[in-house]
Write a protein that holds these residues in place. Structure first.
Motif, PDB file in Angstrom:
ATOM      1  N   GLU A 198     -11.558  29.506  -6.547  1.00 41.83           N
ATOM      2  CA  GLU A 198     -11.903  28.240  -5.920  1.00 41.83           C
ATOM      3  C   GLU A 198     -10.956  27.936  -4.761  1.00 41.83           C
ATOM      4  O   GLU A 198     -11.374  27.423  -3.718  1.00 41.83           O
ATOM      5  CB  GLU A 198     -11.841  27.107  -6.951  1.00 41.83           C
ATOM      6  N   ALA A 199      -9.680  28.257  -4.952  1.00 42.26           N
ATOM      7  CA  ALA A 199      -8.700  28.024  -3.890  1.00 42.26           C
ATOM      8  C   ALA A 199      -9.024  28.869  -2.658  1.00 42.26           C
ATOM      9  O   ALA A 199      -8.924  28.390  -1.516  1.00 42.26           O
ATOM     10  CB  ALA A 199      -7.300  28.342  -4.396  1.00 42.26           C
ATOM     11  N   LEU A 200      -9.426  30.122  -2.868  1.00 44.56           N
ATOM     12  CA  LEU A 200      -9.759  31.002  -1.756  1.00 44.56           C
ATOM     13  C   LEU A 200     -10.967  30.467  -0.979  1.00 44.56           C
ATOM     14  O   LEU A 200     -10.961  30.423   0.259  1.00 44.56           O
ATOM     15  CB  LEU A 200     -10.049  32.413  -2.273  1.00 44.56           C
ATOM     16  N   LEU A 201     -12.014  30.067  -1.692  1.00 38.92           N
ATOM     17  CA  LEU A 201     -13.208  29.541  -1.028  1.00 38.92           C
ATOM     18  C   LEU A 201     -12.887  28.256  -0.269  1.00 38.92           C
ATOM     19  O   LEU A 201     -13.357  28.048   0.859  1.00 38.92           O
ATOM     20  CB  LEU A 201     -14.315  29.292  -2.056  1.00 38.92           C
ATOM     21  N   LEU A 202     -12.078  27.381  -0.879  1.00 40.48           N
ATOM     22  CA  LEU A 202     -11.712  26.130  -0.217  1.00 40.48           C
ATOM     23  C   LEU A 202     -10.853  26.409   1.015  1.00 40.48           C
ATOM     24  O   LEU A 202     -11.032  25.768   2.069  1.00 40.48           O
ATOM     25  CB  LEU A 202     -10.953  25.235  -1.196  1.00 40.48           C
ATOM     26  N   GLU A 203      -9.940  27.373   0.905  1.00 37.34           N
ATOM     27  CA  GLU A 203      -9.087  27.725   2.042  1.00 37.34           C
ATOM     28  C   GLU A 203      -9.929  28.135   3.250  1.00 37.34           C
ATOM     29  O   GLU A 203      -9.712  27.657   4.374  1.00 37.34           O
ATOM     30  CB  GLU A 203      -8.156  28.865   1.646  1.00 37.34           C
ATOM     31  N   ASN A 219     -20.194  31.059   5.323  1.00 37.18           N
ATOM     32  CA  ASN A 219     -21.547  30.487   5.378  1.00 37.18           C
ATOM     33  C   ASN A 219     -22.613  31.573   5.533  1.00 37.18           C
ATOM     34  O   ASN A 219     -23.672  31.338   6.104  1.00 37.18           O
ATOM     35  CB  ASN A 219     -21.653  29.483   6.522  1.00 37.18           C
ATOM     36  N   ARG A 220     -22.300  32.770   5.043  1.00 30.79           N
ATOM     37  CA  ARG A 220     -23.272  33.863   5.078  1.00 30.79           C
ATOM     38  C   ARG A 220     -23.307  34.559   3.727  1.00 30.79           C
ATOM     39  O   ARG A 220     -22.315  34.580   3.013  1.00 30.79           O
ATOM     40  CB  ARG A 220     -22.905  34.901   6.141  1.00 30.79           C
ATOM     41  N   ASP A 221     -24.438  35.175   3.416  1.00 30.31           N
ATOM     42  CA  ASP A 221     -24.540  35.956   2.187  1.00 30.31           C
ATOM     43  C   ASP A 221     -24.104  37.392   2.470  1.00 30.31           C
ATOM     44  O   ASP A 221     -24.605  38.021   3.412  1.00 30.31           O
ATOM     45  CB  ASP A 221     -25.984  35.959   1.668  1.00 30.31           C
ATOM     46  N   MET A 248     -11.157  38.684  -3.649  1.00 31.77           N
ATOM     47  CA  MET A 248     -12.191  38.438  -2.644  1.00 31.77           C
ATOM     48  C   MET A 248     -13.560  38.840  -3.183  1.00 31.77           C
ATOM     49  O   MET A 248     -14.559  38.125  -2.974  1.00 31.77           O
ATOM     50  CB  MET A 248     -11.873  39.220  -1.374  1.00 31.77           C
ATOM     51  N   ALA A 249     -13.633  39.973  -3.883  1.00 24.51           N
ATOM     52  CA  ALA A 249     -14.918  40.404  -4.453  1.00 24.51           C
ATOM     53  C   ALA A 249     -15.427  39.394  -5.476  1.00 24.51           C
ATOM     54  O   ALA A 249     -16.624  39.096  -5.536  1.00 24.51           O
ATOM     55  CB  ALA A 249     -14.766  41.784  -5.093  1.00 24.51           C
ATOM     56  N   GLN A 250     -14.517  38.863  -6.286  1.00 26.98           N
ATOM     57  CA  GLN A 250     -14.911  37.858  -7.272  1.00 26.98           C
ATOM     58  C   GLN A 250     -15.409  36.589  -6.591  1.00 26.98           C
ATOM     59  O   GLN A 250     -16.422  36.001  -7.007  1.00 26.98           O
ATOM     60  CB  GLN A 250     -13.727  37.529  -8.181  1.00 26.98           C
ATOM     61  N   ALA A 251     -14.717  36.168  -5.516  1.00 26.04           N
ATOM     62  CA  ALA A 251     -15.122  34.958  -4.798  1.00 26.04           C
ATOM     63  C   ALA A 251     -16.497  35.149  -4.155  1.00 26.04           C
ATOM     64  O   ALA A 251     -17.363  34.271  -4.248  1.00 26.04           O
ATOM     65  CB  ALA A 251     -14.086  34.610  -3.732  1.00 26.04           C
ATOM     66  N   LEU A 252     -16.715  36.300  -3.508  1.00 27.81           N
ATOM     67  CA  LEU A 252     -18.011  36.555  -2.879  1.00 27.81           C
ATOM     68  C   LEU A 252     -19.116  36.683  -3.917  1.00 27.81           C
ATOM     69  O   LEU A 252     -20.252  36.245  -3.693  1.00 27.81           O
ATOM     70  CB  LEU A 252     -17.934  37.816  -2.019  1.00 27.81           C
ATOM     71  N   SER A 253     -18.803  37.277  -5.063  1.00 30.53           N
ATOM     72  CA  SER A 253     -19.800  37.424  -6.128  1.00 30.53           C
ATOM     73  C   SER A 253     -20.222  36.057  -6.657  1.00 30.53           C
ATOM     74  O   SER A 253     -21.417  35.807  -6.884  1.00 30.53           O
ATOM     75  CB  SER A 253     -19.244  38.288  -7.262  1.00 30.53           C
ATOM     76  N   GLU A 254     -19.257  35.182  -6.886  1.00 28.49           N
ATOM     77  CA  GLU A 254     -19.590  33.832  -7.371  1.00 28.49           C
ATOM     78  C   GLU A 254     -20.419  33.077  -6.344  1.00 28.49           C
ATOM     79  O   GLU A 254     -21.368  32.371  -6.685  1.00 28.49           O
ATOM     80  CB  GLU A 254     -18.317  33.059  -7.684  1.00 28.49           C
ATOM     81  N   LYS A 255     -20.084  33.230  -5.082  1.00 25.38           N
ATOM     82  CA  LYS A 255     -20.813  32.528  -4.030  1.00 25.38           C
ATOM     83  C   LYS A 255     -22.237  33.051  -3.896  1.00 25.38           C
ATOM     84  O   LYS A 255     -23.188  32.289  -3.731  1.00 25.38           O
ATOM     85  CB  LYS A 255     -20.071  32.687  -2.703  1.00 25.38           C
TER      86      LYS A 255
END
Length: 618
Positions: free
Chosen positions: A81-86, A312-314, A331-338
């Motif tokens: 969550e911190a990475l995505l918010l950053e 803002n892209r898939d 980063m892979a975990q953050a992109l996977s969740e998104k």
């Protein structure tokens, strides 16, 4: 006696007393509360403690710490969550000490609608809100247009809007040149058209070999049966599909879907190349030039780019990189969740994946070389511009202004920006002329309005001129009158120190005989073969192009505005029902109440609202 406020290392050490080990995001602010840096941390206390010590920092980080006058913290549940918010905060706030992705354009897709008996195929950019199948992204509008052009030849799907489709009585030109099967007038059945749509989708999903094999067999059978016209049509379809594949260059066999990202850095500059691989096809590439600080290393650039690029892209299911990330698993975990699906991040070392990365890296290296060469030439031109017009120094930001209208109608003002790296198209602005006191067609008044609005906003948002938004030089399209009007605006707003030059067509309005006007100074001209003159002509042509294009778009929109668009309570379905029943918006406005009530989907109450709306408008 008041205490001296804490700054820099001492300030950060004081914040450290009140921090715990939670994950989160921190912001470092200067004395004007501007954000200097945004960072994320798995453990805020541990991360911020690095800034509290006084030694061991790079020059850049040490300068950032010394400028820090306040900090802000936001804790999160997880480091992801911190990475995505950053990344969201970096894109929003654009901090000075972060690596910034400057080009934030969206990429186009091909859309095949699903809400019509005869689906439309079209280019699409933006949110995927409609009921449709999307294929992409493509690297450019040109790549989409080329693919659409060949797909029209191969599958003859319609590209027209539903309103045009519903009101045709005979086939359009696209049917005559064999680009559309004309479902609008019954030239193809719904079943046969659906089969063409299904094959187009299969092709865009990468299953082209089976389609071409079947078409080849049908062509051979038609030829044997002496159905030569049908055989020729099938041959043309096969050629069209082949043209799509050959125009895409490398089409990997073992990589069905990937984003290939390669970074090359040289002399403090960086280029990132992104290739889009979808359905075993190369759908183009795009280059980016992130804004760097001194001493920024390749790992930091790649980490920042990947995070901001996918904010803002898939992402594709596989992201192939030329440079490793600090924490690829995070980063892979953050992109996977998104994305809602598993995303793999890899730095391939061998095989076809490695070949794709090497190709992207070669493109990045060549693109940066060209850009550095162009930048050097641009800087020489800016030096020449400063010398020719006796400026204080080479301008960092040039703003050019022009107006466009037809006898005062649909008037707009346009602003184009140029600088050391050429035209900065993401900084272009348009101004709808809306002052009721402006006489239609009064170019002086229009220029005054545009410049007043531009500099009032600058003074409001950045009065201390701390950002790069403030221009060093203005070019105005026009002579003494326009220069006088703009000078009056600048004097009134107190920004007389911004240099300003008017460009007027000279004798016989010939190219190369331009005259340049400056307030309080004699008119001057440049040699007809002076490179600085060519540079100014190129900038003037660009602002003309942008102004005329913007005006044309505004005029076209006004011409195509449908009166039904303004009707309260009338959405797309009701508007379609009204147009199908009456044929045009004008006929709807002239319809009797009873006729409106007879339209399917229009209730008696809605019919009365529509009737009263047009009746009240006279």
């Amino acid at each position: 006696m008041s205490e001296t406020p804490l700054i820099g290392h001492a300030l950060i050490a004081d914040y450290l007393k009140r921090l715990d080990g939670s994950p989160g995001v921190y912001r470092m602010l200067d004395g004007e509360s501007r954000v200097l840096y945004v960072g994320k941390a798995k453990n805020l206390r541990a991360r911020v403690s690095n800034y509290a010590r006084e030694g061991g920092h790079s020059v850049r980080i040490d300068r950032m710490i010394r400028e820090t006058r306040a900090m802000m913290f936001l804790t999160t549940k997880t480091e992801v969550e911190a990475l995505l918010l950053e990344q969201n905060l970096i894109k929003q706030l654009k901090p000075h000490y972060n690596v910034l992705l400057r080009d934030d354009k969206s990429f186009p897709n091909i859309r095949i609608s699903r809400d019509h008996a005869f689906p439309q195929i079209a280019k699409h950019r933006g949110a995927r809100n409609e009921k449709a199948d999307y294929f992409g992204p493509f690297a450019s509008a040109g790549a989409v247009n080329r693919t659409l052009n060949q797909l029209q030849k191969a599958f003859q799907l319609r590209v027209c809007e539903d309103s045009s489709f519903n009101n045709r009585s005979r086939p359009c030109l696209l049917h005559q040149i064999k680009r559309c099967s004309a479902p609008c007038v019954g030239k193809i059945s719904a079943t046969d058209y659906a089969a063409e749509v299904a094959e187009a989708k299969l092709f865009l999903q990468g299953r082209s070999a089976a389609i071409q094999e079947r078409l080849g067999a049908e062509m051979a059978a038609a030829s044997e049966a002496m159905e030569f016209e049908r055989a020729a049509a099938l041959r043309d379809r096969i050629r069209a599909l082949t043209a799509v594949q050959t125009s895409q260059g490398i089409n990997p066999r073992t990589v069905p879907e990937a984003d290939v990202i390669a970074l090359h850095m040289e002399h403090g500059q960086a280029c990132v190349q992104v290739f889009f691989i979808r359905a075993n096809q190369n759908w183009g590439n795009h280059d980016f030039y992130p804004k760097l600080n001194e001493e920024t290393d390749a790992g930091e650039v790649m980490q920042a780019f990947v995070g901001q690029f996918y904010a803002n892209r898939d992402p594709a299911r596989v992201v192939l990189l030329s440079q490793g990330l600090d924490d690829p698993d995070l980063m892979a975990q953050a992109l996977s969740e998104k994305a809602g699906r598993k995303i793999e991040i890899a730095v391939p070392q061998r095989g076809e994946r490695a070949e794709l990365v090497e190709g992207a890296l070669r493109n990045a290296r060549e693109s940066l070389g060209r850009r550095m060469s162009e930048t050097a030439t641009q800087r020489r031109l800016l030096d020449g511009l400063a010398e020719a017009f006796d400026l204080d120094g080479p301008p960092r930001r040039i703003e050019l202004y022009d107006n466009s209208h037809i006898q005062g109608a649909h008037a707009i003002g346009a602003m184009v920006v140029a600088g050391p790296e050429g035209f900065e198209k993401n900084q272009y602005r348009k101004f709808n002329i809306k002052d009721p006191n402006t006489t239609p067609g009064d170019d002086f008044a229009m220029m005054r309005e545009v410049l007043t609005r531009r500099f009032q906003r600058l003074l409001r948002e950045d009065p201390d001129r701390q950002t790069a938004e403030w221009p060093d030089l203005l070019f105005i399209d026009g002579g003494a009158g326009q220069v006088s009007a703009v000078h009056g605006v600048l004097v009134e707003l107190g920004v007389e120190d911004v240099a300003m030059i008017g460009i007027a067509k000279g004798e016989d309005r010939d190219l190369g005989k331009e005259e340049f006007y400056r307030h309080g100074r004699p008119v001057m001209a440049l040699r007809h073969n002076d490179p600085v003159l060519y540079f100014i002509q190129r900038m003037r042509d660009e602002v003309h192009r942008f102004a005329i294009g913007t005006h044309r778009a505004k005029r076209s929109k006004a011409f195509t505005t449908n009166a039904l668009d303004e009707l309260p309570g009338v959405g797309p379905a009701r508007k379609r029902a009204l147009l199908q029943h009456f044929g045009s918006a004008k006929d709807v406005s002239n319809a009797h109440l009873e006729d409106l009530k007879a339209v399917p989907g229009i209730s008696d109450a809605m019919a009365e609202k529509i009737y009263n709306y047009f009746h009240a408008k006279g």
